[in-house]
Motif scaffolding. Structure first.
Motif, PDB file in Angstrom:
ATOM      1  N   GLN A   1      -8.595   2.244  -5.555  1.00 17.88           N
ATOM      2  CA  GLN A   1      -8.811   3.671  -5.309  1.00 17.88           C
ATOM      3  C   GLN A   1     -10.061   3.843  -4.464  1.00 17.88           C
ATOM      4  O   GLN A   1     -10.085   4.624  -3.514  1.00 17.88           O
ATOM      5  N   ASN A   2     -11.109   3.078  -4.811  1.00 14.35           N
ATOM      6  CA  ASN A   2     -12.337   3.123  -4.008  1.00 14.35           C
ATOM      7  C   ASN A   2     -12.109   2.567  -2.614  1.00 14.35           C
ATOM      8  O   ASN A   2     -12.518   3.147  -1.619  1.00 14.35           O
ATOM      9  N   ALA A   3     -11.443   1.434  -2.560  1.00  6.64           N
ATOM     10  CA  ALA A   3     -11.246   0.770  -1.263  1.00  6.64           C
ATOM     11  C   ALA A   3     -10.411   1.626  -0.318  1.00  6.64           C
ATOM     12  O   ALA A   3     -10.662   1.674   0.878  1.00  6.64           O
ATOM     13  N   TRP A   4      -9.397   2.296  -0.845  1.00  9.41           N
ATOM     14  CA  TRP A   4      -8.460   3.035  -0.010  1.00  9.41           C
ATOM     15  C   TRP A   4      -8.771   4.529   0.048  1.00  9.41           C
ATOM     16  O   TRP A   4      -8.110   5.279   0.760  1.00  9.41           O
ATOM     17  N   GLY A   5      -9.725   4.955  -0.761  1.00  9.90           N
ATOM     18  CA  GLY A   5     -10.044   6.383  -0.760  1.00  9.90           C
ATOM     19  C   GLY A   5      -8.900   7.221  -1.295  1.00  9.90           C
ATOM     20  O   GLY A   5      -8.571   8.266  -0.737  1.00  9.90           O
ATOM     21  N   VAL A   6      -8.263   6.763  -2.349  1.00 17.06           N
ATOM     22  CA  VAL A   6      -7.149   7.523  -2.940  1.00 17.06           C
ATOM     23  C   VAL A   6      -7.372   7.641  -4.449  1.00 17.06           C
ATOM     24  O   VAL A   6      -8.290   7.056  -4.997  1.00 17.06           O
ATOM     25  N   GLU A   7      -6.484   8.391  -5.083  1.00 19.87           N
ATOM     26  CA  GLU A   7      -6.564   8.542  -6.537  1.00 19.87           C
ATOM     27  C   GLU A   7      -5.258   8.147  -7.177  1.00 19.87           C
ATOM     28  O   GLU A   7      -4.236   8.027  -6.507  1.00 19.87           O
TER      29      GLU A   7
ATOM     30  N   LYS B   1       0.848  -1.195   0.000  1.00 23.91           N
ATOM     31  CA  LYS B   1       0.000   0.000   0.000  1.00 23.91           C
ATOM     32  C   LYS B   1       0.889   1.252   0.000  1.00 23.91           C
ATOM     33  O   LYS B   1       0.621   2.222  -0.708  1.00 23.91           O
ATOM     34  N   PHE B   2       1.947   1.186   0.796  1.00 14.24           N
ATOM     35  CA  PHE B   2       2.915   2.284   0.852  1.00 14.24           C
ATOM     36  C   PHE B   2       3.492   2.554  -0.534  1.00 14.24           C
ATOM     37  O   PHE B   2       3.517   3.691  -1.020  1.00 14.24           O
TER      38      PHE B   2
END
Lengths: 674, 407
Positions: free
Chosen positions: A359-365, A114-115
């Motif tokens: 992106q959805n799961a982690w709330g990132v782009e 993830k990092f």
């Protein structure tokens, strides 16, 4: 006085054996049998019995280290983490690489990928499985749809014919040897495919196919042709559950045990006998490991084994299958968590779709959508590497060039429990907690997920890997995406985005000795010991035959380097020796490196056991003590890779399987000097 | 006095209710702690209530004793090893230890070797006709009784039957011989163990002779045991009654029956070897495809064995006797271990439980022990003052040709 027997799982190999740690006033003083554990039922191998001792080793890393003026000095977490954050910030995605660990927990592997993906924007994340089962993924994905062990190890004892290909299970998976022994005592036929006359070949095998190194495809094609010649293929299974049989049959039309005998050096009748035994079995089981995968033709070797299993229908039932044996405590799990250049967690292939999902799961782009570098490319092409719990200086091929590459990095962070041969090259070293110094889950060889609980505190200021990654993320401005107060919280996130783990909770694992096999899609699902019972993991649910042709290894003996070098392991030590070489009993058994050399070759060189000789390949030279033995055939030598003072990988060939970038650890050309 | 027998039950009515056999052992253990006769109790507990996972526990708080009540048939914790290895052999701690006959025998053998301080121990013997391996037991519950192993709240071995009771009160039973013919049922060494009542402990407690009473039949086996029971009665911890003559006879009869069955198992277990000549026997154990060719030198057997206690073990690689790092190890490895322990094997079976390759170790070593027991008239584990044959070599014996004492 406070005495406690606390259950845990061994930190070494993929078997996942239970044991009790005995604590006296909070200190581990012994390991005792945990008789209820279904894998090992109260027995352990020499490594497991002595495992706890390395925890208290005096040279455990206890404080962060920063390189200054050519040496390391101690530093505070604050200083070290700030320095790392500073050095990582702004590094372009293609210049950064993360090398994850086969020994950290799932929670920790998950955070590291993830990092790399969220913070560094790259899919350059890999781990040691590149060196052990990348060939499996390349070989099994197209044929059966998933590169995992297909049966629970416990069910292996039900098989009546077991093919052990390229794995010395007596020494590398003792508990699986236990199951094979049980099967054998009930009358099962055991076939061993190995160029070496290992302990497994000598004492478990009914038939030992002692082939020339790297000729496995020829052997297996020969076996399949024998099965077809006798009409022993499983016609019903082929009809209902496979595709591509006609093409395979056509491709094998020129093959025969006689032809295989010419290439492999194994007698044709023996090849035929083994093939027929396997085909005629009620339950045939193929177990394979590095002897099959660690070749430039590793993926083809695996494909051939898959064809053999599909041909005979020995797949999809307990105790059958074509079974890769991932050797590390988390060899399976770290891959499940996506520490691979082409897979996000849960084996979602890197691409726009998977990027969007996470992106959805982690709330990132803007998650990266292109496959990253594989392991050796990370080492050779990245400028900045963050490495956790792995030791490429000892474990990667062509060690001399690995060291050169690491020294050439702009910045190199190593997070580990000891100052390993790799850590020596770091700019910053971060001290990790390990095993029973933190809690978390692992996935063992048969997708068996078990929990390791925290039993003692880590030494000094060492911290769990997940904590370190979170602190680093925080310093780099990503606190909310790495905001976990515990490993438990990380598992909750994993469960929400990795469907294979959805039904696995700490609570369920605490209650069940032996854990739960994934896939486990819901909390009332019992887990899945046997894969492919109804359907394969391919898009059309069928098993796909894929014909492969024999190709020789990249580097065979010649006038300058007349013998074959193979590398491997010993029962008493584990991989690069970081843990086991710090344990008195194990060192007492095997104190130093050795090279197995055939008596005829020894005679030719004029040496006896105990003599120091030099081994040289095109990559380098090492000095090592000779051990004259019939275990290797004339013209072949064997060196285990546990010993840093005689590092086998100084010699090995970095030539790669083009389909999966697996180095050819098992075959290269060598010469001996006295 | 030694030899006295009682029906005993707890003075606490709640404990009588809760206990399977009247709570006497629980009350005695509590009393040992409360009266200071013991600093700690060493017993076996079902970890988290799991009847298949028994761990040794050291209890110093009397209130914690009750949670360990009830016979656990699916566990076989190595109590003697725990005492020796982790509790300094009770050198500076007075401990009340619950022990089955094999545990008690093991403790006595270790005491002979000065590894356990018997003076600091109060041995609370428990009758036993055998335990089962937990994984085998779970499989048996599923396959033979058709129940979820976790539903079982108690097991009993009685009159040739294995009886279980479930949480909802349902009882089921199966014929023990039938189960054992399928290798389910008791551990191999338990089946052939002919010592059910631990008279080598300080007291021996069990169900035989309790008839239908909610009571424990207690036999006093030593002066220490006698004092302990007297004090417990005086201190009103337990109530006692004289058992009837019928009860005594019933107990003796059950013991005889169990012993007879055990002797039959011994014959069965050893029969295959008595039929072999010396070369066949040697090949079976030590030959290239013999049992010991599977050994992976884990030292599990040596660690588990109560007769093995040497700090500098002769088998370890640094002693130079057995070459290091070889799998299977040189034949000297199993031969030396066998030779060192066979005069005193107590048939506890811990070695065989611990072997990753399932080598039938206890079968070999106990078989040899039975032969030696006849020759030297030595019964291991019974009398702490009886010295093992290996330690009583006479000058006359040493002067026989072919006899050597190697230290």
């Amino acid at each position: 006085m406070n005495l406690q027997y606390v259950p845990t799982i061994c930190p070494y190999c993929g078997c996942g054996c239970g044991m009790y740690l005995v604590l006296k006033d909070g200190r581990i003083v012994g390991a005792e049998p945990w008789k209820e554990h279904p894998v090992n039922e109260g027995t352990n191998c020499p490594k497991g019995k002595n495992a706890y001792k390395f925890l208290y080793s005096e040279d455990r890393l206890q404080k962060p280290l920063i390189r200054e003026n050519g040496t390391f000095r101690e530093a505070s977490w604050e200083e070290a983490l700030s320095l790392v954050a500073e050095k990582l910030t702004g590094v372009p995605p293609e210049s950064f690489g993360a090398l994850a660990s086969g020994k950290t927990t799932n929670e920790e592997g998950y955070l590291l990928q993830k990092f790399a993906r969220v913070i560094m924007g790259t899919n350059n994340v890999e781990y040691c499985a590149r060196f052990c089962h990348s060939a499996t993924v390349a070989g099994l994905l197209p044929t059966v749809g998933s590169g995992v062990m297909e049966t629970s190890q416990v069910d292996i004892e039900q098989a009546d014919c077991i093919v052990i290909a390229g794995v010395n299970i007596k020494e590398t998976f003792p508990m699986i040897a236990r199951r094979v022994l049980r099967a054998r005592r009930k009358g099962a036929t055991v076939i061993v495919i190995d160029p070496r006359r290992t302990t497994t070949a000598s004492y478990l095998a009914d038939i030992h196919l002692q082939l020339q190194a790297g000729t496995d495809v020829a052997l297996i094609n020969g076996m399949m042709s024998a099965i077809l010649a006798e009409g022993l293929e499983n016609k019903e299974f082929i009809e209902k559950r496979t595709a591509g049989f006609d093409e395979l049959r056509a491709a094998l039309s020129a093959a025969s045990p006689e032809q295989a005998a010419e290439i492999t050096g194994v007698a044709a009748e023996k090849i035929r006998e083994a093939a027929i035994a396997y085909a005629k079995a009620e339950k045939g089981c193929i177990l394979y490991d590095e002897g099959i995968t660690q070749h430039t033709t590793g993926s083809d070797n695996v494909t051939a084994l898959a064809d053999l299993a599909l041909l005979t229908g020995h797949i999809g039932k307990p105790g059958t299958g074509v079974n890769p044996m991932r050797g590390q405590i988390n060899g399976e799990g770290t891959g499940d968590m996506g520490c691979l250049n082409v897979f996000y967690p849960g084996f979602k292939r890197v691409g726009p779709e998977s990027a969007e999902f996470f992106q959805n799961a982690w709330g990132v782009e803007h998650l990266p959508t292109e496959p990253g570098f594989t392991y050796m490319d990370i080492i050779n092409k990245c400028r900045v590497i963050y490495l956790v719990g792995t030791n490429p200086v000892m474990a990667a091929p062509d060690s001399t060039n690995v060291k050169r590459a690491l020294d050439n990095l702009d910045f190199f962070v190593v997070q580990d429990i000891f100052l390993t041969e790799t850590a020596e090259h770091a700019d910053v070293v971060l001290p990790s907690a390990c095993w029973v110094e933190r809690e978390g889950i692992h996935a063992w060889v048969d997708r068996r997920v078990q929990k390791v609980n925290k039993v003692i505190d880590p030494p000094g200021e060492a911290m769990p890997d997940w904590w370190i990654i979170c602190r680093l993320a925080e310093k780099m401005g990503y606190k909310e995406k790495f905001n976990y107060a515990s490993a438990a919280e990380i598992l909750e996130e994993i469960r929400s985005c990795v469907p294979q783990y959805k039904g696995i909770t700490y609570e369920r694992l605490e209650k069940k000795a032996g854990g739960i096999h994934w896939p486990c899609p819901s909390e009332d699902h019992p887990g899945t010991p046997t894969m492919f019972v109804q359907a394969f993991g391919t898009p059309d649910k069928l098993g796909h035959f894929q014909a492969v042709e024999y190709k020789p290894p990249a580097e065979l003996p010649d006038a300058d380097y007349p013998d074959i070098l193979t590398t491997g392991r010993s029962l008493f030590h584990y991989h690069t020796g970081t843990m086991t070489r710090r344990i008195d009993t194990l060192n007492s058994e095997v104190p130093e490196a050795y090279v197995e050399i055939n008596p005829e070759d020894a005679l030719r060189l004029g040496i006896k056991s105990g003599r120091r000789i030099t081994l040289e390949t095109r990559r380098g030279r090492i000095e090592v003590t000779a051990k004259v033995t019939e275990r290797v055939s004339q013209g072949s030598i064997f060196v285990p890779f546990h010993f840093s003072e005689s590092c086998a990988n100084i010699l090995t060939n970095p030539a790669l399987d083009p389909k999966c970038k697996m180095p050819e650890f098992k075959v290269c050309a060598v010469k001996e000097e006295v | 006095m030694k030899g006295d027998t009682y029906w005993a039950w707890s003075s606490d009515p709640a404990a009588v209710d809760r206990g399977e056999c009247g709570g006497a052992v629980t009350s005695l253990l509590k009393f040992a702690l409360e009266s200071g006769q013991a600093d700690a109790v060493l017993t076996v507990k079902a970890r988290d209530g799991n009847r298949y996972d028994g761990i040794p526990v050291l209890i110093t708080d009397p209130e914690e004793v009750a949670a360990t009540a009830g016979a656990l048939h699916c566990v076989s914790a190595n109590i003697a090893r725990c005492l020796k290895e982790f509790l300094d052999g009770a050198s500076d701690l007075k401990i009340a230890v619950t022990c089955k006959p094999c545990d008690a025998k093991a403790i006595i053998e270790l005491a002979k070797r000065t590894q356990i301080n018997l003076d600091n121990l109060l041995l609370i013997g428990l009758n036993c006709t055998g335990t089962m391996r937990p994984v085998t037991a779970q499989r048996m519950m599923e396959e033979e009784f058709g129940v979820d192993p976790l539903d079982v709240v108690s097991e009993d071995i009685e009159d040739g039957k294995l009886k279980i009771r479930l949480g909802d009160g349902t009882e089921k039973e199966r014929d023990l011989a039938e189960l054992e013919a399928k290798e389910l049922g008791r551990r191999e060494n338990c089946r052939r163990c002919d010592l059910n009542i631990p008279t080598m402990a300080d007291i021996a407690c069990g169900k035989w002779g309790a008839e239908d009473r909610k009571a424990t039949f207690v036999e006093v086996c030593s002066e220490r045991g006698s004092e302990f029971i007297d004090r417990a009665v005086e201190g009103e911890q337990i109530k006692v009654e004289q058992p009837s003559a019928e009860a005594q006879e019933s107990r003796r009869a059950k013991d005889r029956a169990a012993t007879e069955l055990a002797r039959q198992w011994q014959e069965k277990d050893f029969a295959q070897f008595h039929g072999m000549d010396i070369e066949e026997r040697f090949a079976y154990w030590f030959g290239p495809s013999g049992q010991f060719s599977q050994c992976i030198k884990c030292f599990g057997c040596r660690d588990a064995c109560p007769i093995c206690y040497c700090k500098d073990c002769y088998l370890e690689a640094d002693r130079g006797r057995v070459p290091g790092g070889e799998i299977p190890p040189d034949v000297m490895f199993p031969m030396i271990r066998t030779a060192h322990v066979m005069d005193s094997c107590v048939n506890c079976g811990q070695c065989q439980d611990a072997c990753p390759m399932e080598i039938p170790l206890a079968r070999l070593i106990f078989m040899l022990n039975r032969e030696l027991a006849q020759i030297f008239k030595y019964e291991p584990g019974m009398d702490v003052n009886a010295r093992p044959p290996l330690r009583t070599v006479t000058d006359k014996e040493l002067s026989l040709s072919g006899v050597e004492l190697v230290l």
